[in-house]
Structure formats: structure tokens, C-alpha cells
Design an enzyme around this catalytic site. Structure first.
Site, PDB file in Angstrom:
ATOM      1  N   HIS A   3       0.823  -1.207   0.000  1.00  0.00           N
ATOM      2  CA  HIS A   3       0.000   0.000   0.000  1.00  0.00           C
ATOM      3  C   HIS A   3       0.857   1.258   0.000  1.00  0.00           C
ATOM      4  CE1 HIS A   3       0.993   0.822   4.213  1.00  0.00           C
ATOM      5  NE2 HIS A   3       0.858  -0.492   4.412  1.00  0.00           N
TER       6      HIS A   3
ATOM      7  N   GLU B 141      -2.241  -7.138   7.691  1.00  0.00           N
ATOM      8  CA  GLU B 141      -0.931  -7.018   8.326  1.00  0.00           C
ATOM      9  C   GLU B 141      -0.924  -7.720   9.691  1.00  0.00           C
ATOM     10  OE1 GLU B 141       2.109  -7.105   8.414  1.00  0.00           O
ATOM     11  OE2 GLU B 141       2.740  -5.105   7.726  1.00  0.00           O
TER      12      GLU B 141
END
Length: 411
Positions: free
Chosen positions: A215, A291
């Protein structure tokens, strides 16, 4: 009057850019789906996904009719395009001006009473999808698809009765190719061990290829703060949005992404949305790509964690089985989660190219597992914001790392 000849048509179309370079594929099968009777594919230039899908349907219906011109045929169409299936079934109105003439042409090929439609998941439409991609690949080389080059049947093997022989109309080159592929498959020992080595990759068909996009930046990224799945879930900063836009342009120019899959966290969803909007694709969410949960370390810098939780940090750095302070996830737990997600995605994306928008730890884990590297290798990789890495997974189970931490699109 003889009973109608029953056939199955599977069709698909795609556009690398939507609109962009486009092609379609269609296959005609026997009623059991066990025998390929005809294949069709064509590169159609710049078009949208929906136009390509309709053209695939038209080609499939025409191929079915041409196989038995003097016999009444009953065709069951299977496609993963909800729009085409619902419009041709009469349940959805056709509003777009580009779709109306295509739908009318499809409806004119066979009597309406002779055609039924069924929506199927994408992973059940691999044969037609492979043909469409072969057509687009040929177009990229300035050529048109040729039946002799088809590998689609190999991507979606179907059970064939032992006494049956792949066949088609007299002189049909597709039937001849099918016979060759069937003979090769029969000659290959079923119990043969997976081959290892770069030299065999070309014999295994198209792999599942994953572009791994980290990202873009958040407000926490430049400060190098722990930002996992247990923290504040920040969105992209202005710099991160610019990085996502750059990545979107790069993937649009590349023209190979067929599916976009994202971590559920906001920074990934926003990055994925930027690419999806540019490519005209939808974003699927895969929870396994989130994550690591860094527990009590969320939002802290490395130095702050060292000061407050020094012993825990040392233990964490020394063992993949140790979790961060406060009930976070260990790297071993993350590896189990990521590898399970990887296996699901490989099965769904066999022979296709997907963009996975995720985080540092999942990307490093996928790379580590692909290389067979030890857990401590996670600390020896650099992954910049909005960087791209690539791993391909072949049919024999062997992965191939093709790219790591590419940021050329940001320069």
C-alpha cells in the site's frame, strides 16, 4: 423428428484496461462437458470487458450451430458474466447502446427456445478464459489467435470416457490438436514426482501470477511506526494517494492484471481502489492478507518499543514463534494465515494474473515461502511503500520469484 443435439457453450471475454486491448474465447463441449468439440478466440482491438464477453457468446453460439448445421441443437450457455447471463435471460434490461446490437445478434443465431443460460464462478470458466487471454496475447504480438496454439484444454482438464476419442467435424484442426493433447496426457505417468528447476517451467502452462503491491504511505509510514491490523487503521496520506495513482498508471500500461485482491485494512483498500478504478475492475477482499497484529506496539517507533518493552522485543527478533507484547501475532502465526490465503488464491487464479494489495509482512512472507528461506530472512528484505514484487506459482507446486521491491513507477 430426431431428438435435438445437446451442447454446452462456455464463453468469456476480457479487456486489459476496460476499455483496452480486448479478446474473447469460447468453447463448445458435449453435454457432459467431457469432450471439446470446437474452440474459438479472437483479438478484437480496443473494447470493454462487456463487449468482449458478448462477442465471446456470439462466437460460441455460431460455433455450436456450425458444428451441426442440419440438426436441431439445444445449447446451454455457461458464463461468469452476470450481466450477459441476466440480460440474455431477459431478467435485466439492456440499457447500454453498445450492448443492444450485440445482444440482438446473439439472440438471432438460434431460436430463443433452444438456448438456456447459467452463471458460473470464474474458476469454472477457465477454458474460455484461457482462450480469451491467448487471443489478447496474440493481439499484443500483432497477430490473431490460431487453433493450433491453444493450451486452454490443458488448463481445465475434463474427465473423458476411456473409450471416447476427442473428435469434431471432419478435418477439424481443433479435434486433431485435442487428440495430440490427450495422447500426451495419457503418456505422462500419473505418479510422476513434481519437477524442480527453471528449465521445466515452460512445460507447465501459464502459472498463477501474483503482483504484490504494498500500500501507499500513511501518516505513520515516514515516522516508521508499527502499523498493523490491531491499530488505528489509517488511510493514505497525500503522498500515499499519489503513489497509488502512479501504481495505477503502471498497471494500466502493463495490461496484464485480471483480478485485484486486497487486505481489508483501509490503506490497502484505498490503494487497490485507485488501481481498480483505472483498470475497470472490482476489488475482492481477502482477510488473510491483513498485516500482523503488533499488539501493544501499535503506533510506536522501534526505539519506543525498545525503551518500553526491551525484553519482549529481543525475544521477538530472535524467534518467529514469539508474539509482540500484549497479545499480538507471531510471525509463525502470520505465516500460517498468509500461506492458507495463498493456497486459496492460487486455486482461484490458476493460469491468471492477479494483483494482491497488502502489507510488508504478508509480502515478505510470500517471498520467504517462495524461496524456502528461514524466518529470519524477513528482517533482511526492504519493501518500500507502493513497491511491487512478483511471484508466479506453477502447476507442479513450484513458485518462482520474478521481482522484488520495484519502485520504478514512482520515479
Amino acid at each position: 423428428m430426431p431428438a435435438p443435439r445437446r451442447l454446452v457453450v462456455e464463453a468469456d471475454g476480457g479487456s486489459r484496461g476496460n476499455p483496452g486491448p480486448a479478446g474473447y474465447g469460447a468453447v463448445v463441449l458435449d453435454p457432459d462437458g467431457a469432450q471439446t468439440l470446437a474452440e474459438a478466440a479472437e483479438y478484437i482491438g480496443v473494447a470493454t470487458n462487456n463487449v468482449a464477453e458478448y462477442k465471446g457468446l456470439i462466437a460460441g453460439l455460431k460455433a455450436a450451430k456450425a458444428l451441426f448445421p442440419d440438426v436441431t441443437v439445444q445449447v446451454h450457455v455457461r458464463m461468469d458474466s452476470k450481466l450477459v447471463v441476466e440480460q440474455m435471460s431477459g431478467r435485466w434490461k439492456i440499457k447500454h447502446p453498445d450492448m443492444k446490437p450485440l445482444a440482438a445478434e446473439a439472440a438471432s443465431i438460434l431460436p430463443a427456445s433452444s438456448v438456456t443460460y447459467e452463471w458460473i464462478p470464474r474458476n469454472e470458466n477457465k477454458h474460455a478464459d484461457r482462450l480469451a487471454n491467448e487471443a489478447m496475447d496474440a493481439g499484443r504480438r500483432g497477430r490473431q489467435w490460431e487453433p493450433s496454439s491453444s493450451t486452454a484444454a490443458l488448463d481445465s482438464p475434463r474427465p473423458t470416457p476411456a473409450a471416447a476419442d476427442p473428435a469434431g467435424p471432419p478435418g477439424d484442426p481443433v479435434a486433431g490438436a485435442a487428440k495430440v493433447r490427450a495422447a500426451l496426457a495419457a503418456a505422462r505417468p500419473a505418479s510422476a514426482a513434481p519437477q524442480v528447476g527453471w528449465g521445466v517451467a515452460a512445460d507447465l502452462g501459464a502459472p498463477a501470477t501474483f503482483f504484490l503491491l504494498r500500500h501507499g504511505e500513511t501518516a505513520l509510514t515516514p515516522e516508521k511506526r508499527f502499523s498493523g491490523s490491531g491499530g488505528s487503521d489509517p488511510g493514505l496520506s497525500a503522498a500515499g494517494r499519489h503513489q497509488a495513482a502512479c501504481a495505477a498508471e503502471a498497471f494500466a500500461a502493463r495490461g496484464t492484471v485480471q483480478e485485484i485482491i486486497s487486505s481489508p485494512l483501509r490503506r490497502c483498500r484505498e490503494t487497490a481502489a485507485a488501481v481498480a478504478d483505472r483498470l475497470g475492475l472490482e476489488v475482492r477482499i481477502e482477510d488473510g492478507l491483513r498485516e500482523t497484529d503488533f499488539g501493544a506496539w501499535e503506533g510506536l517507533t522501534f526505539a519506543e518499543v525498545r525503551e518500553r518493552h526491551g525484553a519482549d522485543l529481543t525475544a521477538w527478533l530472535g524467534s518467529a514463534d514469539t508474539a509482540p507484547t500484549g497479545g499480538g501475532e507471531s510471525f509463525a502465526e502470520v505465516a500460517d494465515r498468509v500461506s492458507a490465503a495463498r493456497d486459496r488464491l492460487i486455486a482461484r487464479c490458476a493460469g491468471r494474473t492477479a494483483l494482491l494489495v497488502t502489507h510488508v509482512t504478508p509480502i515478505k512472507t510470500l517471498v520467504r515461502l517462495a524461496l524456502g528461506a528461514p524466518p529470519e530472512s524477513l528482517f533482511r528484505m526492504e519493501l518500500s511503500p507502493a513497491s511491487v514484487s512478483t511471484v508466479a506459482y506453477y502447476a507442479d507446486g513450484n513458485p518462482s520469484l520474478r521481482l522484488l521491491n520495484d519502485t520504478s513507477h514512482l520515479r
